[in-house]
Design an enzyme around this catalytic site. Sequence first.
Site, short mmCIF file in Angstrom:
data_model
loop_
_atom_site.label_atom_id
_atom_site.label_comp_id
_atom_site.label_asym_id
_atom_site.label_seq_id
_atom_site.Cartn_x
_atom_site.Cartn_y
_atom_site.Cartn_z
N GLU A 134 0.86 -1.19 0.00
CA GLU A 134 0.00 0.00 0.00
C GLU A 134 0.89 1.24 0.00
OE1 GLU A 134 -3.93 1.93 2.15
OE2 GLU A 134 -2.71 0.52 3.28
N ASP A 175 -8.00 -3.33 8.16
CA ASP A 175 -7.17 -2.12 8.07
C ASP A 175 -6.70 -1.71 9.47
OD1 ASP A 175 -5.77 -0.13 6.78
OD2 ASP A 175 -7.48 1.21 6.51
N GLY A 189 -7.11 4.58 10.20
CA GLY A 189 -7.29 3.14 10.05
C GLY A 189 -8.19 2.64 11.16
#
Length: 377
Positions: free
Chosen positions: A126, A270, A305
């Site tokens: 990511e 996440d 997150g």
Amino acid sequence: MAVQSYRNALVYQDFSFRRGGFSVEDGKFLQVGEELPDAVDLNGALVIPGLIDIHTHGNSGCDFCDGSYESLVTMAQFYARHGITSFAPASATVLEETLRAAYVQAARLHRERPAGCAVLRGIQMEGPFFAESKKGAQNADFLRLPDYEMFLRLQEAAEGLIAIADVAPELPGGLDYVEKVSRHCRVSLAHTAADYDTARAAYAAGASHLTHLYNAMPSLLHRAPGVIGAACEKPGVTVELIADGLHSHPAAARLAYAAFGPARLCLISDSLSCCGCENGVYYLGGQQVFLDGNLARLADGTIAGSANHLFGILQNAVAMGFALADAVRMATWNPATVLGVQDQVGAIAPGLTADFLVCSPALELEQVYLAGAALEA
């Protein structure tokens, strides 16, 4: 190893629950469906495959980008205790050297597979090839244009473990990057300001995934369907969803469920380093993250997150109205398919690794089994 058999359970098979039993030998499922008289009685419990989190940054005060083997082990132990038996840690937008250090340790954990730990089965890269306008909690100081050679260097360091590579396709060189990297792994659109036409072009070039639906991308509008509309129209595209009620409204989660269906959604956590911790200051890729209750934010208020693990996300999805059998699929088989390990894990079927969870009818975790062995509390 002797055969161990279980009976009187609601066993998750072929995407539905069936009353019956199963047996395990040498860490793998042997038979599924049959009930043997001398088997362990599970008293009507739910039995589901071990969960697979394909997008998690950390827990227990540990962040994947720490580049520490000890931190990865701590993370993997936490996952296992909470029913996540396989995972693909997600990195962040940091320096290439920092990514390399993290990926080297990930490859080591994948090889060594210490006892009592979830198995690391891939990496989600990511960053750092993202749009600044949609950076979210990614560090703007380290954003850069898509670089195929950099991907190859990192994939070598990771010993081929990068299974999902994220990119904003509208960046210069983005579509070329998608076309080349999709030969090596699944490419996901993420942290992107791409419009509908650009997203369609990216999917035509080989992208096949969408990272944390709704977050860090343009909204779905009736005259500008954007990345979400393009993904919905492409049958082979899989989509991540953080069903925590914070990253998106429960109604939006249900809309995703209706639009993409149970075969294309992957529930993800996440989760950040603050997962499993008290309120305080934690880190994501070197940036401070502030946890207050269930919400983790950067200093400027940006949602950074999740503070929940995947089993909690699964419970939330069911509470939001997702059918239990569908939600289990989204946390097991679908993620296994995205990582390309569906021939190893993700289902209760003969020949697959016997990672499974025994749960109450109310979906409360009672016991975790790793390769057929009960995880000690």
